[in-house]
Structure formats: structure tokens, C-alpha cells
Design a protein around this motif. Structure first.
Motif, short mmCIF file in Angstrom:
data_model
loop_
_atom_site.label_atom_id
_atom_site.label_comp_id
_atom_site.label_asym_id
_atom_site.label_seq_id
_atom_site.Cartn_x
_atom_site.Cartn_y
_atom_site.Cartn_z
N SER A 136 15.09 7.32 31.16
CA SER A 136 13.68 7.71 30.94
C SER A 136 13.59 9.08 30.30
O SER A 136 12.86 9.29 29.34
CB SER A 136 12.91 7.74 32.26
OG SER A 136 12.82 6.45 32.80
N GLN A 137 14.36 10.04 30.85
CA GLN A 137 14.30 11.39 30.32
C GLN A 137 14.72 11.43 28.86
O GLN A 137 14.11 12.10 28.04
CB GLN A 137 15.21 12.32 31.16
CG GLN A 137 15.14 13.77 30.73
CD GLN A 137 13.75 14.38 30.86
OE1 GLN A 137 13.21 14.47 31.95
NE2 GLN A 137 13.14 14.76 29.75
N GLU A 151 14.48 8.95 26.75
CA GLU A 151 13.44 8.30 25.94
C GLU A 151 12.24 9.23 25.76
O GLU A 151 11.61 9.25 24.70
CB GLU A 151 13.00 7.00 26.61
CG GLU A 151 12.13 6.14 25.73
CD GLU A 151 11.94 4.75 26.29
OE1 GLU A 151 12.21 3.79 25.56
OE2 GLU A 151 11.54 4.61 27.47
N ILE A 152 11.93 10.01 26.78
CA ILE A 152 10.83 10.97 26.68
C ILE A 152 11.18 12.05 25.64
O ILE A 152 10.36 12.40 24.79
CB ILE A 152 10.53 11.59 28.06
CG1 ILE A 152 9.87 10.52 28.95
CG2 ILE A 152 9.63 12.82 27.95
CD1 ILE A 152 9.79 10.89 30.43
N ASP A 153 12.41 12.55 25.69
CA ASP A 153 12.83 13.53 24.68
C ASP A 153 12.72 12.94 23.28
O ASP A 153 12.33 13.61 22.32
CB ASP A 153 14.27 13.98 24.93
CG ASP A 153 14.40 14.83 26.18
OD1 ASP A 153 13.37 15.34 26.66
OD2 ASP A 153 15.53 14.96 26.69
N THR A 190 10.70 10.51 22.33
CA THR A 190 9.29 10.37 21.96
C THR A 190 8.75 11.70 21.43
O THR A 190 8.02 11.74 20.44
CB THR A 190 8.46 9.92 23.17
OG1 THR A 190 9.03 8.71 23.68
CG2 THR A 190 7.01 9.66 22.78
#
Lengths: 386, 396
Positions: B284-285, B287-289, B291
Motif C-alpha cells: 500500500s505504501q 502504491e501511495i508513493d 500515486t
């Protein structure tokens, strides 16, 4: 794909930034937050006059026809000036409940006065032990004929001391952690049975603990359907997240600019400390963290109207980015300022405090990383099973 | 502000998607770069050349497409989605733009068509053993002798130089001036006597880069591009060209999808690894970076649509893009667990006579992890990129 601002949005930014420059200087701000009321109702009236309070409402609702992008523009300027007036509690949250969930009569009764600045709202949802969980509601609303009776305690209600009205989440059925059974009510703050304990916050705002003791509200003060308010609460809180992400970006911009300026002025070993590569690279990482935060704020703001899962992921992703970046920038800026960074005299420390507390507002990094994962994982596992 | 693509842009996406589906060579589908022969490597480039899509960013007169920045973004997204092998940057994004910007008409006529149709393989002769981040300190010399340059020196880290027909080299033509002002940009056919390409084997076991030794190499004076001693200007132009693509957002998005597939197949205490909250949150982290990087790139593209060039901020795209690419291979390595370890000497280029141990998706996890360490070192190391931002953006 369009990343540009409308003419109205640019006008809002320009006039607000001028107003802050001229009437919200650092000394004045500090006097105001130390004063008894802690805010300037006359400043709020000026914001209303500039149209800021109407900006994110549709023309149908009596607004200027804007949307969350307008609120984003306002909040970035608020962040740069550390403006403490209750735009998020009243316009974004209070206004959000009314525009997404309000009946025709509720809109009729409240929207115009909210946009005019005569009524101000605060959202009472957190409770002393609910942490960030919006479904953790112990406050009860018991039906009593055509009215409801509220009992319970709400915690850390930002903007409540200045509010004329509260939006209150309360349980009309079910158990403490149930998603179902939560309702929201519009409650005049002077209703009989409400007592408050008002206090200043570390980041310059005012907030209240609010006690409800047999507070009777009419049935038509309920927003939306009984027991089905959680999705509405989540939507409005996601809009609040977008707004404070933008506020954080404004605060990061100032923290970074002040740090660069200070590093260029401050001499040690006979040279400005800005010539040290280890500090340069730290400031570059601060710049990158700010840029990535601006990008994430755009991202969540533009996705607020998409389907529920997309919106929630967008909001949580943004909140993770902003929470981490805010903490990093706040700490690094303080470090580069050296001893001056930990004094109350410099404005930097106040930006640091606001950036720090933005992380815990509406859920911190851990909370949102978990929420993001729960949304992403569901998709994965079903994809893997195909 | 909105994220919607226009109907024309959506139609363009459809066109690109179906072109790739219908034309991408079957025999290289799903393969990594490392598994391909030279002919397979250039096959897609040559197909794109026939379609007129091999050099999208070039001016139309030299074979470019005239696409908007958004169309180019869609183009890279669709290629990432289909896992295509894209042309190497050396010809398309580096020497090509230098030649059409600074080269003579003769250079343009002679070299550009071979880049467009993918028949000439170019390699880069910039770095030297003593000139890495301090590239301008290079020592390879080119001395004028009649109608020829005589070139002596040693280049290194020359990517896939073993396949190249042509190379573009930075050589010192004036040792008596400031180091940046005595460098020239010279084209050398790789079969010229005195050019020797020696392999460098990397930690992943692959032969991706080379040393290039130049001993009394003679080329015509006309092989100088632009003006003598202006090579540093051209090198800086070249390194700044096409910086937005360097973020690799679309490829990393696809990489995260693949990582999730691997983590769904791996098991951890009776459950899919993806159900382990610690590991899931690492993804998740990441993927957030990604994004955040994606929207930073979109903001850059939006600026370019309005005519603002990607300034030194593009160093940000390089730094974050490579950090994410590296993190992706790191998490994939973690995901495969025990089966990261088996070493297949010669795999995968030695073909079908090897039966690898462990699941297919695990074979390349360790080599990819090792290989991607290069990304924060090449193209101006990430530390150099930070120096650029410090100076050009922050004014430090």
C-alpha cells in the motif's frame, strides 16, 4: 485531463491572499489566538463578503457554483497564513452535511445563513475513546414521540466554541461499533441540556468537549435516514481530509521557504549553512515531500465525486502522504533552524505544531494506511480468485 | 480541474491498445529484455517504425508523431499495460535529438532514418573509469590529423554496446581550457579498427554493460556533431531530454499489479501472503508513493501542454521514480521468500535446456533486485539530481 484553475478560483486565491497579507499579519494573529474569544467574527464576515463561504456550493444551493477545488484553493491560503477561523468545521463539514444529506427544508433553513456567515457549524463526532473510528459511537439518540433525546459526550470538537449549531452523530440503534444505527442531527448549540468545556488547542484553534444530557431535538433535525448516516459521515469526512491536506500544503510551503531563507542567512564556520551539502539535500527532500503532497491533494480533490471505494482510497492515500510529509518537513525545518527552531518567537514552530496535529485530525498515517489496504486488498483477493 | 480524458484521447487510447494487441510479436510476448536476442529486441521498434510511431517525441519532419504530452502519456501507459519491450533510449531519446537539433543536413540524412526504422543500434560512450558523476573530467582524447580524428581512451558502462553498430562519444579536443569547454561530440562506427568492446558482468550475472577501449581509432572529421568543443552543451541537452518518461510510472503501476499477483500466490502461515497485514501495508505504501509521483508527473505534463518546459523539477521525477522501481524489486524479492536463492548460470539466455527450481515468478526476483540498483546511479546519480534541485530550484 485538466489541472488548471477557473478564473473564479484564481480570483478567490488572489483576494484571500491579499486579505491575509494585509489583515492577518503574524502579530495580529497571535493577539487574536490569545484573546478571550480566540477568533475574529469580523474576519469571518469579511470571508463571507469575499464569497469564500459560498464558493464550494452549487448555484442551485445558493452558492457560487464551485466545488471542492474552490475549498482546496481557500485552504491552501489558510495554511500559508495559519488562519484559525472555522472554514473546515463550518463550510466544509457543516456545509457538506447540508448539501449532501440535507432535506429541502434544512437547506432552506441553514444554507443561506451558513454562507452569509450568520450561522457557524461544528461537527461533533469523536468521543473520548473512539480514536479515529467513525463507527465507534456511544452517544445515544432515543426516539421520544416525534423527537429524539441525546445523551453522551463528544470530544475534540474543533470550532465548537464559535459555533451556533452542531452536527452530532449519535446512535439510534445497534451496538457501540456497529456501522448501522448511526444518525446525524443538526442541534442548536444553545439547546437545553448541552454543556461545553471550551479550550485552546496547541495549533491555535479552539475546541470543546461537549456533554449532552437529555437534549431534546425535533425529528426533522435529523439529516438523512435514521440509522444510515455512516456513509454520509465518511463522505463528508473525506472532504474534510481533502481540505486539511490542502491546508497542510500551504503550511509546508511556508515552513520550507522559511527554512531556506534561514539557512542562507545563518553563518557558522564563516559560511552560510546553506552551503553544506548535507543540509542542501535535506532541503531538497523537503521540497520533494511538499511537491508530492500538492500532487496528492489534487488527486483526492479531483476524486471526491467518484465512486465510494475510489474516493476512500484517494482520501486515505492523500492523508498518508500528507501525514508523513508534514511530520518530516516539520521536524527537518526545526532541525535546520537549530535552537531558534524550538522557540515560540519564530513563526516556524507554529507551522510545525499545525503540521503535527493535521496528521491526527480525521485519522493518522497508520489508520489511513490500514484503511487503504483494506480497500486494496479486497480487490486483490477477488482478482486472484478469478 | 478534472481527470477526465477527452473523447479524442479515449479514441486514441483505443487505437493504441488495438494496434499493440494486433501487432506485438507473439514470440516475445511476456518476455523480459534479458531473454531476447538482438533481432527479437529490435522487432517491436521496427514494427513501430513502419507504423510511424517509433520516435513519438521527434519533430514531425524527422518522423515524429506530433502527439500532445497527454497522448504520449497514454502511449506509455498502454505499452506498460501490455508489457512491451520499448526501444532503448540511446538512439531514440539521446543521439537522435542531438543530431536533428545540432547535426548537419548530411548527419540527419545519414543517421536519422536508421533510428526511426530501428535498423541501427546505437550505444553511448560517456562515462570513464575516472569520470562518473564528474563526467566533464573525462580523459579520452580526439586529436585532429588531416581529415581524421584520432581517438584514444577508455569508456565504460556502455549499455548493450556489444550489439551496437554506432556509438556517440564525448572526447576531449582541447586540454588547455576549462574542462567543460574542451569536449566534443563524435560519432564512431563500432566496427572501426581500434574499437574493442569488453563485457562487464554485473551482480545479477548479466552482460548488460561493457568497457569500450579506443586505441588510435580513426574517423572522418565530419563525424563531429555540431561545433568542436561544444560537446558538453550537447551532452547536457541530451541528458535533460525526455525527463518526464524517466519516472516510469506506468511500468511501476504494472509492476505493483504483478507484485500483488505474486503475493496472492505465495503462502504465509496458511494464508496468501497478501493477507499478511504487514506485507500488504508495505505494498500500500509503495502504491501511495507511486500515486503521488503519478500526479506530480501529470502536473508536469499539464504544464508542458501549456508550453512550460519540464524544468529542473524533472530531477524529482528521476529521484522518486527510481526509488519506487527499486522498492518494487525489493518487495518482490521479499515476496518470493526462499526461492529467491537458486542461481541458474546462464539463465534465461541459454534457452530451454535449463529447468529452473521454484515457481516461474521467483526466477528473476533476485536478478531484478540486483539489476535495479543501477537506476539511482545512472543518468546522473540521485545525489547529483539533488544537487541540481538545490541549485536550480531552491537557489542554494
Amino acid at each position: 485531463m485538466d489541472f488548471s484553475f477557473t478564473e473564479e478560483q484564481n480570483m478567490i486565491r488572489d483576494s484571500l491572499s491579499r486579505l491575509i497579507r494585509e489583515q492577518y499579519d503574524w502579530e495580529t494573529r497571535n493577539k487574536v489566538i490569545a484573546s478571550e474569544s480566540g477568533w475574529r467574527p469580523e474576519m469571518w464576515a469579511q470571508f463571507a463578503e469575499l464569497g469564500l463561504l459560498m464558493a464550494p456550493f452549487s448555484e442551485e444551493d445558493g452558492g457560487l457554483g464551485g466545488n471542492a477545488v474552490d475549498a482546496m484553493v481557500v485552504m491552501e491560503e489558510f495554511g500559508k497564513g495559519l488562519v484559525i477561523e472555522p472554514y473546515v468545521p463550518s463550510v466544509v463539514l457543516g456545509g457538506g452535511f447540508l448539501k449532501h444529506g440535507g432535506s429541502a427544508a434544512q437547506k432552506e433553513n441553514h444554507l443561506a445563513s451558513l454562507m452569509g456567515g450568520e450561522e457557524t457549524f461544528a461537527f461533533a463526532y469523536a468521543e473520548p475513546t473512539s480514536r479515529f473510528n467513525l463507527n465507534d459511537v456511544s452517544t445515544t439518540a432515543r426516539a421520544n414521540g416525534s423527537s429524539y433525546v441525546l445523551n453522551g459526550q463528544k470530544a475534540m470538537v474543533y470550532g465548537a466554541p464559535w459555533a451556533t449549531h452542531l452536527i452530532v452523530s449519535a446512535r439510534t440503534s445497534g451496538e457501540r461499533y456497529d456501522d448501522a444505527g448511526i444518525s446525524v442531527f443538526i442541534v442548536p448549540k444553545d439547546a437545553a441540556g448541552i454543556t461545553t468545556r471550551d479550550y485552546p488547542t496547541m495549533d491555535g484553534f479552539r475546541a470543546s468537549e461537549i456533554y449532552f444530557e437529555n437534549v431534546e431535538v425535533s425529528g426533522d433535525s435529523m439529516i438523512g435516514e435514521e440509522g444510515k448516516a455512516l456513509p454520509l459521515i465518511e463522505k463528508v469526512v473525506d472532504e474534510g481530509i481533502a481540505a486539511i491536506c490542502s491546508e497542510a500544503c500551504g503550511a509546508m510551503q511556508i515552513a520550507n521557504a522559511d527554512t531556506i531563507e534561514y539557512a542562507k542567512q545563518r553563518k557558522q564556520f564563516n559560511v552560510p549553512i546553506s552551503t553544506f551539502q548535507v543540509l542542501q539535500h535535506e532541503m531538497v527532500d523537503m521540497f520533494i515531500a511538499h511537491q508530492q503532497s500538492v500532487s496528492m491533494t489534487f488527486q483526492v480533490t479531483m476524486r471526491l465525486e467518484e465512486d465510494e471505494a475510489t474516493r476512500k482510497k484517494a482520501a486515505s492515500a492523500a492523508k498518508v502522504q500528507i501525514g508523513k510529509a508534514g511530520r518530516f518537513i516539520g521536524q527537518a525545518a526545526t532541525q535546520i533552524h537549530g535552537g531558534m527552531g524550538v522557540t515560540d518567537e519564530l513563526r516556524l514552530g507554529h507551522y510545525f505544531k499545525r503540521l503535527t496535529l493535521i496528521d491526527s485530525q480525521f485519522g493518522n498515517v497508520d489508520y489511513h494506511l490500514r484503511r487503504y489496504t483494506s480497500l486494496a486488498e479486497g480487490q486483490d483477493l477477488s482478482a486472484a480468485a478469478e | 480541474m478534472n481527470l477526465e480524458f477527452s473523447p479524442e484521447e479515449n479514441a486514441f487510447r483505443e487505437e493504441v491498445r488495438s494496434f499493440i494487441e494486433e501487432n506485438y510479436p507473439e514470440e516475445i510476448k511476456g518476455k523480459d529484455r534479458e531473454e531476447l536476442t538482438k533481432e527479437q529486441f529490435v522487432a517491436w521498434h521496427q514494427i513501430l517504425g513502419k507504423k510511424g510511431w517509433s520516435v513519438p517525441s521527434w519533430p514531425v519532419e524527422y518522423g515524429g508523431t506530433g502527439w500532445t504530452p497527454t497522448q504520449k502519456y497514454i502511449w506509455s501507459e498502454e505499452n506498460a499495460r501490455a508489457d512491451t519491450i520499448m526501444p532503448l533510449p540511446f538512439a531514440v531519446s539521446m543521439v537522435g535529438p542531438v543530431i536533428y537539433t545540432f547535426g548537419s543536413q548530411e548527419h540527419k540524412d545519414k543517421y536519422l532514418p536508421g533510428i526511426v526504422d530501428g535498423t541501427t543500434w546505437w550505444c553511448q560512450g560517456f562515462s570513464e573509469p575516472g569520470a562518473g558523476s564528474d563526467l566533464a573530467g573525462l580523459k579520452t582524447t580526439a586529436v585532429r590529423d588531416g581529415d581524421e580524428w584520432v581517438i584514444n581512451g577508455q569508456k565504460t558502462w556502455t549499455t548493450l554496446g556489444q550489439h551496437a553498430e554506432m556509438g556517440f562519444f564525448l572526447c576531449r579536443t582541447n586540454p588547455d581550457v576549462k574542462k567543460q569547454e574542451g569536449i566534443s561530440f563524435i560519432l564512431i562506427p563500432m566496427d572501426t579498427p581500434g574499437v574493442e568492446v569488453r563485457p562487464i558482468i554485473m551482480t545479477d550475472g548479466g552482460h548488460e554493460v561493457n568497457e569500450v577501449w579506443l586505441t588510435d581509432v580513426r574517423v572522418p572529421v565530419d563525424n563531429l556533431v555540431g561545433e568542436e568543443n561544444k560537446g558538453w552543451t550537447y551532452a547536457k541537452f541530451l541528458l535533460a531530454h525526455e525527463r518526464t518518461g524517466i519516472a516510469g510510472v506506468a511500468r511501476s503501476k504494472r509492476g505493483i499489479e504483478k507484485l500483488r499477483e505474486v503475493a496472492a500466490m505465495e503462502h504465509d502461515n496458511g494464508k496468501p501472503l497478501i493477507a499478511n497485514p504487514d506485507f500488504a501495508e508495505k505494498i500500500s505504501q509503495l502504491e501511495i508513493d507511486l500515486t503521488a509521483l503519478e500526479f506530480t508527473e501529470l502536473r508536469t505534463i499539464a504544464g508542458m501542454q501549456k508550453g512550460k518546459g519540464p524544468g529542473p523539477e524533472s530531477s524529482l521525477l528521476k529521484i522518486k521514480g527510481t526509488e519506487i522501481q527499486q522498492r518494487l524489486t525489493e518487495l518482490t524479492l521479499e515476496a518470493v521468500g526462499n526461492y529467491a536463492a537458486p542461481y541458474f548460470r546462464g539463465f534465461p539466455t541459454d534457452g530451454d535446456n535449463v529447468f529452473p527450481i521454484g515457481p516461474d515468478y521467483a526466477h528473476m526476483a533476485m536478478p531484478n533486485y540486483l539489476n535495479m540498483r543501477k537506476t539511482s546511479i545512472y543518468g546522473g546519480s540521485n545525489e547529483i539530481q539533488r544537487n541540481i534541485i538545490a541549485k536550480a530550484v531552491l537557489g542554494l
